[in-house]
Enzyme design. Sequence first.
Site, mmCIF file in Angstrom:
data_model
loop_
_atom_site.group_PDB
_atom_site.id
_atom_site.type_symbol
_atom_site.label_atom_id
_atom_site.label_comp_id
_atom_site.label_asym_id
_atom_site.label_seq_id
_atom_site.Cartn_x
_atom_site.Cartn_y
_atom_site.Cartn_z
ATOM 1 N N THR A 92 -3.813 -7.997 10.941
ATOM 2 C CA THR A 92 -3.138 -7.647 9.692
ATOM 3 C C THR A 92 -3.819 -6.475 8.994
ATOM 4 O O THR A 92 -3.179 -5.643 8.385
ATOM 5 C CB THR A 92 -3.095 -8.875 8.752
ATOM 6 N N LYS A 93 -5.140 -6.439 9.081
ATOM 7 C CA LYS A 93 -5.866 -5.334 8.449
ATOM 8 C C LYS A 93 -6.960 -4.889 9.413
ATOM 9 O O LYS A 93 -7.954 -5.588 9.581
ATOM 10 C CB LYS A 93 -6.454 -5.786 7.110
ATOM 11 N N ASP A 152 -4.955 -3.892 -6.402
ATOM 12 C CA ASP A 152 -5.376 -2.519 -6.707
ATOM 13 C C ASP A 152 -4.807 -1.944 -8.023
ATOM 14 O O ASP A 152 -5.544 -1.379 -8.823
ATOM 15 C CB ASP A 152 -4.993 -1.632 -5.499
ATOM 16 N N CYS A 158 -28.368 -25.308 32.993
ATOM 17 C CA CYS A 158 -26.924 -25.095 32.834
ATOM 18 C C CYS A 158 -26.143 -26.308 33.339
ATOM 19 O O CYS A 158 -25.119 -26.679 32.775
ATOM 20 C CB CYS A 158 -26.475 -23.849 33.590
ATOM 21 N N LYS A 203 0.792 -1.227 0.000
ATOM 22 C CA LYS A 203 0.000 0.000 0.000
ATOM 23 C C LYS A 203 0.826 1.280 0.000
ATOM 24 O O LYS A 203 0.276 2.348 -0.205
ATOM 25 C CB LYS A 203 -0.939 -0.001 1.221
ATOM 26 N N SER A 247 -0.859 -13.457 7.485
ATOM 27 C CA SER A 247 0.074 -13.683 8.592
ATOM 28 C C SER A 247 0.370 -15.145 8.879
ATOM 29 O O SER A 247 1.496 -15.484 9.246
ATOM 30 C CB SER A 247 -0.435 -12.980 9.855
ATOM 31 N N THR A 296 -8.757 -9.465 12.363
ATOM 32 C CA THR A 296 -7.337 -9.767 12.200
ATOM 33 C C THR A 296 -6.484 -8.533 12.457
ATOM 34 O O THR A 296 -6.884 -7.417 12.129
ATOM 35 C CB THR A 296 -7.069 -10.319 10.777
#
Length: 529
Positions: free
Chosen positions: A140-141, A74, A455, A45, A215, A138
């Site tokens: 990473t982004k 991109d 429960c 980027k 990753s 994540t």
Amino acid sequence: MAAKADYSIYLVTDSTPAILGDRDLVQVVEEALKGGVTFVQYREKTSDTGALISTGKALHQVCQKYSVPLVINDRVDVALAVGCEGVHLGQDDMRVDKARELLGSSAIIGATVSSMEEARIAVDLGADYLGIGTVYATNTKKNTKDIIGVNGVRRINHFLERQEDEAAKNIKTVCIGGINLQNIALVKSKLASWEFSASNHVHWEKTIDGVAIVSAIAAQEDPKAAAAALKKAWTDHSPFLPESHPSEPDVSSLGRYVKDVHQRVPLSHNMTNLVVQNFAASVALAIGSSPIMSNNGQEAGDLGALQGGLVINMGTSTPDNLNNQRQAIQAYNARGRPVVLDPVGAGATDVRRKALQFLMDSGHFSVIKGNEREILAVSVASGYLPRESVQQRGVDSGDSLLSLEEKAYYISRLASREQCIVVMTGAVDVLSDGHTTWTVENGHPYLGSVTGSGCTLGTMISAYLACDPRHRLAAVLAAMLHFEIAAEDAAVRSDVHGPGTFVPAFVDELYKKRMDVVEGSAAWLDRRK
Ligand code: 3NM
Ligand code: MG
């Protein structure tokens, strides 16, 4: 090229120090290719155009060596200058049809989508494949548009399958976001459709063509080994899918499961609400298991290594609890240990619906146990029932909305879909593994008049499953009969005058039923109604 490309282990590059460290990108990608990566996207980027082109050319050279396509994120201009196979376009990038004009019909053009609408548009504009995400949050982004979970991916996939046109039906799909070695098999199996073949073997097809990963390959010390392990997990039979049709369980000898708990003393790790901790721990001890009430997810790695099962109870769903529970689910999944989900009050508020979605996106449950409304909420979260169908019914009354036949139908479908056992409790309990469906009519209304009895059933099931039973559905049935028949006998004791005195008598009877079996008398199990 586009149609023939193998999208299964799709590497997306990232040159930031957090992922790449001080290593050379081209070398890392080459290692990953050696490990078996089948597709590469160069995603960068910040670099200047000149640097992008020269790195892109170097990457293209190594990719060609392994006959793997390279696309550029991109930048259509960079793809043209590099002469690689195509581009991957985000929603804010150039339109797919415009890129097609520039790159030609043989180029591979992928598009990022996170909704059915975006998927439909990308298909119409001529994309070759879709990158669907974000599956899991994540590091990473951070600025991804939408976390949609495995269920969100499934919705988009099903939408595409249902379209009339071949372009939509046949488009390739990969999913992205937080996919790693711990969850790849789960993601694959949850996105698979499967059925038992005539020979009782499971026949399954994946509905997704691959997983896109940053990753879990590129940030690993050994990208080659990481890619190879991911590829193996993608190719191997998923441990979350059945191998073959389960044999019909032997219901006449359920006592073995009661005895197993007594002899093996399995751990029952409860991440549960504050109200039931004490009660659930007493129940766990009464049946012979070893309870741990710990809401700290960091402990789960150690606890998951023991012979035990985990109960995830949604009764106190604070964000902090949910993150701890996610960590624990993943630790138990990684070791193949049973996890029971108790979706307490799941459909009641928007917060709980989101919590349920979060937990279901976290991993795999061996058993999902809840009352009718809770199981319907799970069916919505699983994308199996539309939200409206449940809300519509939900306003009618608090009583049962479904007939027994409907219950059996819904839970067996949900069990197949989630590859787990579903237990719907009520005056009549219904349980199914997607193949066999049973009912249990034992029990007593006092169970509904004391806090947390349901429960504690989750706790019991976790202990029964932790013994690695020969037949999981039979083990769950044994746990349920132990629970319901102990309640029947407790309720009629002369020292029981109502719900308050019922609770200690119930714990006594659980203990007594266990010792009866240990001493050789399992007759109470034959009282199943
Ligand atoms: N795109 P990791 S998520 C590049 O959702 C990218 O569109 C995403 O990285 C999207 O495999 C993502 O390390 C990063 O979680 C995925
Ligand atoms: Mg972009």
